[in-house]
Design an enzyme around this catalytic site. Structure first.
Site, PDB file in Angstrom:
ATOM      1  N   CYS A  77       0.831  -1.210   0.000  1.00 24.39           N
ATOM      2  CA  CYS A  77       0.000   0.000   0.000  1.00 24.39           C
ATOM      3  C   CYS A  77       0.874   1.272   0.000  1.00 24.39           C
ATOM      4  CB  CYS A  77      -1.009  -0.052   1.141  1.00 24.39           C
ATOM      5  SG  CYS A  77      -2.425   1.006   0.813  1.00 24.39           S
ATOM      6  N   HIS A 170      -3.369  -4.965   1.817  1.00 21.51           N
ATOM      7  CA  HIS A 170      -2.756  -5.195   3.134  1.00 21.51           C
ATOM      8  C   HIS A 170      -2.814  -6.669   3.539  1.00 21.51           C
ATOM      9  CE1 HIS A 170      -2.299  -1.041   4.796  1.00 21.51           C
ATOM     10  NE2 HIS A 170      -3.202  -0.762   3.878  1.00 21.51           N
ATOM     11  N   GLU A 172      -1.118  -8.122   5.668  1.00 23.48           N
ATOM     12  CA  GLU A 172      -0.852  -8.271   7.121  1.00 23.48           C
ATOM     13  C   GLU A 172      -2.128  -8.095   7.942  1.00 23.48           C
ATOM     14  OE1 GLU A 172      -0.447  -5.668   5.365  1.00 23.48           O
ATOM     15  OE2 GLU A 172      -0.774  -3.863   6.549  1.00 23.48           O
TER      16      GLU A 172
HETATM   17  N1  GLN Z   1      -3.463   6.457   0.570  1.00 26.92           N
HETATM   18  C1  GLN Z   1      -2.327   6.211   1.399  1.00 26.92           C
HETATM   19  C2  GLN Z   1      -1.117   6.994   0.904  1.00 26.92           C
HETATM   20  O1  GLN Z   1      -1.190   7.766   0.044  1.00 26.92           O
HETATM   21  C3  GLN Z   1      -1.975   4.758   1.450  1.00 26.92           C
HETATM   22  C4  GLN Z   1      -3.002   4.019   2.274  1.00 26.92           C
HETATM   23  C5  GLN Z   1      -2.494   2.781   2.942  1.00 26.92           C
HETATM   24  O2  GLN Z   1      -1.294   2.513   3.028  1.00 26.92           O
HETATM   25  N2  GLN Z   1      -3.424   2.020   3.448  1.00 26.92           N
HETATM   26  O3  GLN Z   1      -0.054   6.805   1.420  1.00 26.92           O
END
Ligand code: GLN
Length: 192
Positions: A77, A170, A172
């Site tokens: 992410c 995610h 995890e």
């Molecule tokens: N939208 C977040 C960002 O720009 C990422 C979101 C996340 O890691 N769950 O970093």
């Protein structure tokens, strides 16, 4: 084998727990010298702008770039955003380690979080239940990058480039240890 989880901000504790469930030595990494004896690194989800700012003030940007050049590194992410070469925002510090273009706010506000079952290339045992939280997508990849998973609409959400792995979701936050186990296999390959 010792794997670090970048512990500046975000879901780092959850990654450590997953690695320990696999019986792998896992430690939090916050300072440049803590990268020295790691065989692999996970960059967790969270807020990529915050991770970038903290990494800059901790003097971690160059050490992390050097680490990712040769050692297995997996971004989830916000970690995927941080690993990318291009996010279309010049001011935000990123590592630029992977030849991918990432759209940070790919899902807009209404459906910024959702869960879905994904087919992941090379992952045995059926679909992977993926949790997307304000997730990015990969909008372009260059030649050495392998696409591992796409959403039903074709958008890319998991990629590998040699020893580098990036997932928009995610793993995890589920009970499924298969992706962590695959990452450990990549680390083992580089140690062999
Ligand atoms: N939208 C977040 C960002 O720009 C990422 C979101 C996340 O890691 N769950 O970093």
């Amino acid at each position: 084998m010792k794997i670090g989880v970048l512990a500046l901000q975000g879901a780092f504790i959850e990654h450590i727990k997953m690695l320990r469930r696999l019986g792998v030595e896992a430690v939090e990494a916050r300072l440049p010298h803590q990268l020295d004896d790691l065989d692999g690194l996970i960059i967790p989800g969270g807020e990529s702008t915050t991770i970038g700012k903290l990494a800059t003030s901790y003097g971690l940007i160059e050490p992390l770039r050097r680490f990712a050049e040769t050692k297995p590194t997996w971004g989830t992410c916000a970690g995927m955003i941080f690993l990318a070469k291009d996010i279309g925002i010049d001011e935000q510090p990123i590592l630029g380690a992977m030849d991918i273009t990432v759209d940070r706010n790919a899902f807009g506000r209404q459906i910024d979080s959702f869960e879905t079952d994904l087919q992941i290339a090379g992952l045995a045992g059926g679909p992977f239940h993926a949790v997307f939280i304000r997730a990015p997508v990969v909008t372009a990849v260059e030649a050495p990058v392998d696409v591992l998973a796409r959403l039903d609409d074709g958008r890319i959400v998991a990629v590998r480039q040699g020893q580098l792995l990036a997932t928009a979701f995610h793993p995890e936050l589920t009970d499924d240890l298969r992706l962590h186990s695959s990452f450990c296999d990549i680390v083992k390959e580089t140690l062999a």
